[in-house]
Design a protein around this motif. Structure first.
Motif, PDB file in Angstrom:
ATOM      1  N   THR A   1     -19.209 -18.524  12.880  1.00 34.53           N
ATOM      2  CA  THR A   1     -18.399 -17.325  13.044  1.00 34.53           C
ATOM      3  C   THR A   1     -18.290 -16.980  14.530  1.00 34.53           C
ATOM      4  O   THR A   1     -19.098 -17.452  15.336  1.00 34.53           O
ATOM      5  CB  THR A   1     -19.031 -16.148  12.265  1.00 34.53           C
ATOM      6  OG1 THR A   1     -18.522 -14.913  12.734  1.00 34.53           O
ATOM      7  CG2 THR A   1     -20.537 -16.105  12.428  1.00 34.53           C
TER       8      THR A   1
ATOM      9  N   ASP B   1     -31.132 -23.655   4.367  1.00 40.45           N
ATOM     10  CA  ASP B   1     -30.601 -22.292   4.222  1.00 40.45           C
ATOM     11  C   ASP B   1     -31.185 -21.329   5.237  1.00 40.45           C
ATOM     12  O   ASP B   1     -30.656 -20.244   5.480  1.00 40.45           O
ATOM     13  CB  ASP B   1     -30.912 -21.753   2.811  1.00 40.45           C
ATOM     14  CG  ASP B   1     -29.907 -22.298   1.817  1.00 40.45           C
ATOM     15  OD1 ASP B   1     -28.841 -22.763   2.251  1.00 40.45           O
ATOM     16  OD2 ASP B   1     -30.219 -22.282   0.613  1.00 40.45           O
TER      17      ASP B   1
ATOM     18  N   THR C   1     -25.958 -14.780   8.381  1.00 41.30           N
ATOM     19  CA  THR C   1     -25.608 -13.587   7.598  1.00 41.30           C
ATOM     20  C   THR C   1     -26.303 -12.352   8.165  1.00 41.30           C
ATOM     21  O   THR C   1     -25.691 -11.285   8.310  1.00 41.30           O
ATOM     22  CB  THR C   1     -26.004 -13.787   6.112  1.00 41.30           C
ATOM     23  OG1 THR C   1     -25.363 -14.961   5.639  1.00 41.30           O
ATOM     24  CG2 THR C   1     -25.584 -12.607   5.256  1.00 41.30           C
TER      25      THR C   1
ATOM     26  N   MET D   1     -24.507 -11.246  11.246  1.00 40.92           N
ATOM     27  CA  MET D   1     -23.203 -10.635  10.955  1.00 40.92           C
ATOM     28  C   MET D   1     -23.365  -9.221  10.413  1.00 40.92           C
ATOM     29  O   MET D   1     -22.588  -8.330  10.737  1.00 40.92           O
ATOM     30  CB  MET D   1     -22.404 -11.518  10.009  1.00 40.92           C
ATOM     31  CG  MET D   1     -21.977 -12.790  10.731  1.00 40.92           C
ATOM     32  SD  MET D   1     -20.845 -13.753   9.798  1.00 40.92           S
ATOM     33  CE  MET D   1     -19.403 -12.733   9.851  1.00 40.92           C
ATOM     34  N   GLU D   2     -24.408  -9.018   9.612  1.00 45.15           N
ATOM     35  CA  GLU D   2     -24.667  -7.660   9.103  1.00 45.15           C
ATOM     36  C   GLU D   2     -24.980  -6.720  10.260  1.00 45.15           C
ATOM     37  O   GLU D   2     -24.503  -5.593  10.311  1.00 45.15           O
ATOM     38  CB  GLU D   2     -25.842  -7.679   8.112  1.00 45.15           C
ATOM     39  CG  GLU D   2     -25.452  -8.245   6.751  1.00 45.15           C
ATOM     40  CD  GLU D   2     -26.669  -8.561   5.875  1.00 45.15           C
ATOM     41  OE1 GLU D   2     -26.455  -9.172   4.818  1.00 45.15           O
ATOM     42  OE2 GLU D   2     -27.820  -8.232   6.259  1.00 45.15           O
TER      43      GLU D   2
ATOM     44  N   MET E   1     -22.927 -21.965   8.232  1.00 43.26           N
ATOM     45  CA  MET E   1     -21.841 -21.029   8.526  1.00 43.26           C
ATOM     46  C   MET E   1     -21.524 -21.057  10.024  1.00 43.26           C
ATOM     47  O   MET E   1     -22.389 -21.370  10.842  1.00 43.26           O
ATOM     48  CB  MET E   1     -22.242 -19.597   8.153  1.00 43.26           C
ATOM     49  CG  MET E   1     -22.437 -19.384   6.670  1.00 43.26           C
ATOM     50  SD  MET E   1     -23.154 -17.752   6.338  1.00 43.26           S
ATOM     51  CE  MET E   1     -21.769 -16.674   6.666  1.00 43.26           C
TER      52      MET E   1
ATOM     53  N   ARG F   1     -27.347 -20.223   6.656  1.00 38.72           N
ATOM     54  CA  ARG F   1     -26.712 -19.052   6.024  1.00 38.72           C
ATOM     55  C   ARG F   1     -27.535 -17.783   6.236  1.00 38.72           C
ATOM     56  O   ARG F   1     -26.996 -16.724   6.510  1.00 38.72           O
ATOM     57  CB  ARG F   1     -26.541 -19.294   4.518  1.00 38.72           C
ATOM     58  CG  ARG F   1     -25.767 -20.544   4.174  1.00 38.72           C
ATOM     59  CD  ARG F   1     -25.362 -20.554   2.709  1.00 38.72           C
ATOM     60  NE  ARG F   1     -24.232 -19.662   2.489  1.00 38.72           N
ATOM     61  CZ  ARG F   1     -22.958 -19.978   2.754  1.00 38.72           C
ATOM     62  NH1 ARG F   1     -22.670 -21.157   3.234  1.00 38.72           N
ATOM     63  NH2 ARG F   1     -21.998 -19.113   2.540  1.00 38.72           N
ATOM     64  N   LYS F   2     -28.851 -17.899   6.107  1.00 40.45           N
ATOM     65  CA  LYS F   2     -29.684 -16.700   6.156  1.00 40.45           C
ATOM     66  C   LYS F   2     -29.602 -16.034   7.538  1.00 40.45           C
ATOM     67  O   LYS F   2     -29.369 -14.820   7.641  1.00 40.45           O
ATOM     68  CB  LYS F   2     -31.134 -17.061   5.830  1.00 40.45           C
ATOM     69  CG  LYS F   2     -32.057 -15.864   5.839  1.00 40.45           C
ATOM     70  CD  LYS F   2     -33.397 -16.216   5.251  1.00 40.45           C
ATOM     71  CE  LYS F   2     -34.303 -14.994   5.266  1.00 40.45           C
ATOM     72  NZ  LYS F   2     -35.613 -15.312   4.731  1.00 40.45           N
TER      73      LYS F   2
ATOM     74  N   ARG G   1     -14.582 -16.061  10.485  1.00 38.05           N
ATOM     75  CA  ARG G   1     -14.927 -17.464  10.312  1.00 38.05           C
ATOM     76  C   ARG G   1     -14.207 -18.238  11.432  1.00 38.05           C
ATOM     77  O   ARG G   1     -12.989 -18.064  11.609  1.00 38.05           O
ATOM     78  CB  ARG G   1     -14.392 -17.870   8.942  1.00 38.05           C
ATOM     79  CG  ARG G   1     -14.921 -19.125   8.365  1.00 38.05           C
ATOM     80  CD  ARG G   1     -14.299 -19.333   6.976  1.00 38.05           C
ATOM     81  NE  ARG G   1     -14.234 -20.748   6.674  1.00 38.05           N
ATOM     82  CZ  ARG G   1     -13.289 -21.325   5.949  1.00 38.05           C
ATOM     83  NH1 ARG G   1     -12.314 -20.606   5.416  1.00 38.05           N
ATOM     84  NH2 ARG G   1     -13.320 -22.628   5.729  1.00 38.05           N
TER      85      ARG G   1
END
Ligand code: AHM
Ligand code: MG
Length: 337
Positions: free
Chosen positions: A297, A206, A326, A329-330, A295, A322-323, A302
């Motif tokens: 992107t 993760d 994400t 993306m933020e 993920m 994911r961590k 996606r």
């Protein structure tokens, strides 16, 4: 002796198919075994690089305007031949060919479309560094009854892939693939020439300790990427990150899959849409990443949902745990990008 020692890729593919499609004809396994065969041919040549005349430029440029290496030509030929002979492939599309190649004609048009980068990162061959083959497989909607329409047969979003994978020609040669039920890895045993299951159900951590990016391009990255990398260096994300960059997507992704972290190829001054190609680099890698719990992107969307417009189109690619993905993306969303 481990039960898996003699579970070869070909047997595994057949087992998987029987489990999920008990009435299937088996021709999908036959297709994947064509990829296994072609990549063994490529691996054998790579092992002898320096000893036989396979290193260096072939003296031409490809559709992307990049120098074609001798091994690019050889790998492309191996895949075109091994897959073209399978009898169920209608269209083959390669990084090395401007247009998709139509393999089968009336009366049997072929059920599958295979899109591939025969030898990714091939300039690394000259310096004895890992390279890879990447592939993406689609099933034609009307099976083998509808006449081929190469452009339309090829241009589908990555969500419609029925399988994807890569072969990493590294310290050992590994085949990693997914048909949509997990990611499985096989190591080529050179003593008897078979890919043997060594990594069942691979999952991406993760979070992981590495970021992987060509930092020489930093000055021209969109601001959100620059701030993200600065944040990682400052320890945001709760750990001390190290950087790792091979410059071969397959090798950089393989490490990210096993160890976690993030790989990025953002838009740059030279490549305003990113350097990597959607259809035969980003899509298959994204399929594997998602199957492994990670993920992928383009910074906003996606990867697998992007509607392609051309076989050779480029996309920014961010793929990994994911961590870290994400968090990036933020930060990009905060920029409105
Ligand atoms: P290629 O398909 O021409 O080999 O280029 C793709 C490769 C990827 O393997 C790798 O991630 C990227 O190019 C590295 O690019 P750069 O040298 O700009 O960092
Ligand atoms: Mg490539």
């Amino acid at each position: 002796m481990q039960e898996d020692v003699f579970l070869t890729a070909e047997q595994h593919i057949q087992n998987e198919q029987q489990r999920s499609h008990p009435h299937a004809s088996g021709d999908f396994s036959w297709l994947l075994s064509g990829i296994a065969l072609a990549t063994k041919v490529v691996a054998a040549q790579i092992r002898r690089a320096g000893l036989v005349d396979v290193v260096g430029s072939a003296g031409t440029t490809n559709v992307q305007g990049e120098t074609v290496q001798k091994l690019d030509v050889l790998a492309n030929q191996a895949l075109l031949t091994c897959l073209g002979n399978r009898g169920n492939v209608g269209v083959l599309a390669s990084e090395e060919n401007e247009e998709p190649v139509v393999v089968l004609r009336d009366p049997h048009y072929g059920k599958y479309v295979v899109i591939f980068d025969p030898l990714d990162g091939s300039s690394n061959i000259d310096v004895n560094v890992s390279v890879g083959t990447i592939f993406s497989i689609f099933r034609r909607e009307d099976g083998d009854t509808a006449p081929l329409d190469p452009a339309a047969d090829v241009l589908h979003p990555g969500t419609q892939q029925v399988a994807a994978g890569y072969v990493l020609y590294g310290a050992s040669t590994m085949l990693v693939y997914s048909t949509g039920s997990g990611v499985h890895g096989f190591t080529l045993d050179p003593s008897f020439g078979a890919y043997v299951l060594t990594h069942r159900n691979m999952t991406m951590p993760d979070s992981g300790p590495y970021y992987s990016v060509n930092e020489a391009n930093l000055a021209s990255f969109p601001a959100g990427y620059t701030r993200f990398l600065a944040a990682l260096r400052e320890g945001r994300g709760g750990r001390n990150y190290s950087s790792r960059y091979v410059g071969s997507l397959v090798a950089d992704f393989h490490r990210t899959l096993l160890k976690g972290g993030i790989f990025l190829y953002p838009p740059t001054g030279r490549y305003d849409k990113g350097k990597l190609r959607l259809m035969y680099e980003a899509n298959p890698i994204a399929f594997l990443a998602e199957q492994a719990g990670g993920m992928a992107t383009d910074g906003a969307r996606r990867i697998l949902t992007i509607e392609p417009e051309g076989l050779h189109q480029r996309t920014p690619l961010v793929v990994g745990s994911r961590k870290e993905v994400t968090l990036l993306m933020e930060m990009l969303a905060g920029d409105g990008k």
